[in-house]
Design a protein around this motif. Structure first.
Motif: not given
Length: 122
Positions: A110-112, A102-104
């Motif tokens: 970032e990867e979650r 996702f884009e912070n």
């Protein structure tokens, strides 16, 4: 019917308690933890992330109610199977994990990681 236009200040203020605190036990699943029950209600699109809150009668006992925040995995199974009030639902948080990117707020990717839920119902 009012004969004159009203303003906001013409209405009496009403105090309301926290909408989420209804005295029902809230479950936060641990890995390996399962819950089985009859769906009593599903509050759709609530909270800051517009998720669902599912209310269950654990083991079918209306005197033993629990609730928990749903997620996309759970909602997709409920929708696909057409489950609603009165349907049996079984959910277990598994050890299996997956991840997504996702884009912070800074525009960085970032990867979650998240745990997979085993969701069953009828």
């Amino acid at each position: 019917m009012a004969s004159e236009p009203m303003s906001f200040d013409d209405f009496e203020e009403t105090q309301v308690e926290d909408d989420y605190d209804d005295g029902v036990e809230e479950i936060k699943f641990e890995v390996g933890e399962a819950v089985i029950g009859v769906i009593v209600d599903i509050d759709r699109d609530v909270g800051p992330n517009e998720n669902d809150v599912i209310h269950l009668a654990r083991g079918g006992d209306l005197g033993d109610r629990v609730k928990f925040w749903s997620n996309g995995q759970i909602r997709r199974v409920i929708d696909q199977k057409g489950l609603s009030n009165g349907s049996w639902l079984a959910i277990k948080k598994t050890e299996e994990t997956r991840s997504y990117e996702f884009e912070n707020e800074d525009g960085e990717t970032e990867e979650r990681e998240y745990h997979v839920f085993d969701v069953r119902g009828e």
